[in-house]
Scaffold this active site. Structure first.
Site, PDB file in Angstrom:
ATOM      1  N   THR A 282      -9.125  -5.676   3.636  1.00  0.00           N
ATOM      2  CA  THR A 282      -9.080  -4.413   2.376  1.00  0.00           C
ATOM      3  C   THR A 282     -10.441  -5.024   1.397  1.00  0.00           C
ATOM      4  O   THR A 282      -9.999  -6.457   1.186  1.00  0.00           O
ATOM      5  CB  THR A 282      -7.551  -4.971   1.633  1.00  0.00           C
ATOM      6  OG1 THR A 282      -6.238  -4.162   3.697  1.00  0.00           O
ATOM      7  CG2 THR A 282      -7.668  -3.861   1.182  1.00  0.00           C
TER       8      THR A 282
ATOM      9  N   ARG B  19      -8.470   3.691  13.142  1.00  0.00           N
ATOM     10  CA  ARG B  19      -7.695   4.885  13.548  1.00  0.00           C
ATOM     11  C   ARG B  19      -6.738   4.923  15.357  1.00  0.00           C
ATOM     12  O   ARG B  19      -5.206   5.387  15.072  1.00  0.00           O
ATOM     13  CB  ARG B  19      -7.984   6.342  13.606  1.00  0.00           C
ATOM     14  CG  ARG B  19      -7.995   6.339  12.422  1.00  0.00           C
ATOM     15  CD  ARG B  19      -7.297   6.487  10.808  1.00  0.00           C
ATOM     16  NE  ARG B  19      -8.097   6.463   9.464  1.00  0.00           N
ATOM     17  CZ  ARG B  19      -7.349   6.403   8.750  1.00  0.00           C
ATOM     18  NH1 ARG B  19      -6.390   5.894   8.667  1.00  0.00           N
ATOM     19  NH2 ARG B  19      -7.751   6.741   7.181  1.00  0.00           N
TER      20      ARG B  19
ATOM     21  N   ASP C 259       1.178  -1.618  -0.416  1.00  0.00           N
ATOM     22  CA  ASP C 259       0.086   0.013  -0.080  1.00  0.00           C
ATOM     23  C   ASP C 259       0.766   1.247  -0.348  1.00  0.00           C
ATOM     24  O   ASP C 259       1.826   1.617   1.081  1.00  0.00           O
ATOM     25  CB  ASP C 259      -0.872  -0.092   1.110  1.00  0.00           C
ATOM     26  CG  ASP C 259      -2.153   1.045   1.011  1.00  0.00           C
ATOM     27  OD1 ASP C 259      -2.473   1.488  -0.092  1.00  0.00           O
ATOM     28  OD2 ASP C 259      -2.727   1.613   1.626  1.00  0.00           O
TER      29      ASP C 259
HETATM   30 MN    MN Z   1      -4.042   3.776   2.537  1.00  0.00          MN
END
Ligand code: MN
Length: 439
Positions: free
Chosen positions: A266, A246, A137
């Site tokens: 994902t 987060r 990524d």
């Molecule tokens: Mn990302």
């Protein structure tokens, strides 16, 4: 070099599948993406398909109609994934696209035979189209890097390496899944200021709208790609949602980068839009600012600056359980484009990835990084939109969101449009948040 187009890009071409000719259709005859499917209720293996209008076409059933020279290409489609087709290389991908185009063209003599292998897209199940050996990524949107950096490191939002190299991390390929169904909220270590860490469901679950690009051609170990080589190794592009927790991320990410905050899931869209279908939408890479750092030679190419970019408009919509129960349409909460968002081109990303001698393998998936433009509507994550939850978003349903709640459905869409060409779409990549596993 300016991409060379062919008859499959002809904007005037029409299909005998009438729904493919409707303006704004995602899958006109100029698109012809690849995916894998099986009809609902069929417990057999998945097989390779393309999309036309509101239908799915079983490519594996068409071998007898193809030219003898294309036999191996059609046979590679009688497989549950696209890796076999990928291994045959760009000439084979292009030959298959041409054959499908001629079968589906309004003048095709094979309409009756081909129509037997069409299924309404609503009557099929899609699978993950590729066995993905590796997931990398990137972090190629400077706007996103700056916004996210400002939240986690207010004094140094953009780290000193950013303008010199396309930053990336190695993700976990096994948790890449098709963008359908649900995503379970992860449990993880959360650390609030002035208290010890606890193990609990993430309270700051977020999406990231990204492009995914699949490697269709390998590269040799010890043989770095040039920037101009990059696109030649790309089979195609899909939508990608890099779900992010987060609170887990903020506690775990230093010094080695994201790990469990990203690896729980994902999502990728069922359809891969081929590099060839994207050719009309290739364009200049967004210019670097004058004060930006000079690039090193191995990441520099004039040709890539002129033609290495691609313009894909992306949107994120949210449908809460309340909105769905009241039969309200999903609300668009982000609209941006790869051309506004990306600071690094795909060619530069792959040149960097291989610059130390590391090699590419067939089926690898790369994420672009969150696509964020500069305006509030162009921010590709809730982290940025709500400033890490401090300024919640008010939805038209009256609900507020700092981060995703259980039952929220996140829907990514993408589209390419250009004057003089047929627009093409990416379909959807969507999932609904399911509650965390009980502790
Ligand atoms: Mn990302």
């Amino acid at each position: 070099m300016k991409p060379a187009l062919n008859e499959t890009h002809d904007p005037h071409a029409k299909s005998w599948v009438e729904t493919a000719n409707v303006p704004d259709c995602d899958f006109p005859i100029q698109n012809l993406p690849f995916g894998v499917f099986r009809p609902n209720g069929d417990k057999g293996p998945m097989r390779v398909c393309t999309a036309i209008g509101d239908c799915v076409l079983d490519i594996s059933a068409l071998a007898a109609l193809g030219a003898p020279a294309d036999r191996a290409v059609f046979e590679s489609c009688a497989a549950p994934v696209l890796n076999g087709l990928m291994e045959l290389g760009p000439d084979a991908w292009s030959a298959l696209r041409k054959a499908l185009w001629s079968f589906l063209h309004q003048d095709s003599p094979h309409q009756v035979e081909v129509a037997k292998h069409l299924y309404p897209a609503t009557d099929v199940e899609f699978g993950l189209p590729v066995v993905i050996p590796n997931f990398t990524d990137f972090f190629a949107s400077k706007n996103h890097a700056r916004n996210a950096g400002a939240i986690f490191r207010p004094t140094a939002p953009l780290l000193p390496n950013y303008e010199h190299l396309p930053v990336a991390y190695n993700g976990r390929a096994p948790s890449v899944q098709i963008g359908r169904g649900s995503i379970q909220r992860p449990n993880g270590q959360l650390k609030k200021p002035d208290s010890p860490p606890i193990f609990a469901p993430s309270e700051r679950l977020d999406y990231e709208v990204e492009l995914g690009f699949y490697i269709g051609q390998p590269s040799a170990k010890g043989a770095p790609l040039t920037v101009d080589d990059g696109w030649n190794h790309v089979f195609g592009v899909s939508l990608l949602n890099d779900w992010s927790a987060r609170d887990i991320q903020a506690w775990e990410y230093q010094p080695l980068g994201p790990f469990l905050a990203k690896s729980f899931a994902t999502s990728v869209s069922p359809w891969i839009i081929t590099s060839e279908a994207l050719l009309p939408f290739r364009q200049a890479v967004a210019p670097r600012d004058q004060q930006d750092a000079d690039l090193l030679p191995h990441l520099t190419s004039l040709s890539d600056q002129q033609w290495g970019g691609v313009d894909i408009h992306t949107e994120v919509s949210l449908a809460s359980s309340k909105m769905r129960s009241e039969h309200n349409a999903p609300e668009t909460i982000c609209a941006t484009s790869s051309s506004k968002a990306l600071y690094w081109s795909i060619g530069q990303m792959l040149a960097h990835l291989t610059s130390n001698g590391s090699n590419l393998t067939v089926g690898e998936l790369c994420g672009s990084g969150t696509l964020s433009g500069q305006t509030p509507q162009e921010l590709g994550s809730l982290l940025e939109k709500t400033l890490n939850g401090s300024t919640p978003l008010t939805l038209t349903s009256g609900e507020k969101r700092s981060f995703l709640e259980d039952g929220d459905r996140v829907i990514l869409t993408g589209r390419c449009e250009k004057q003089g060409f047929a627009g093409i779409g990416f379909g959807v990549c969507e999932a609904t948040i399911a509650p965390a596993a009980r502790l």
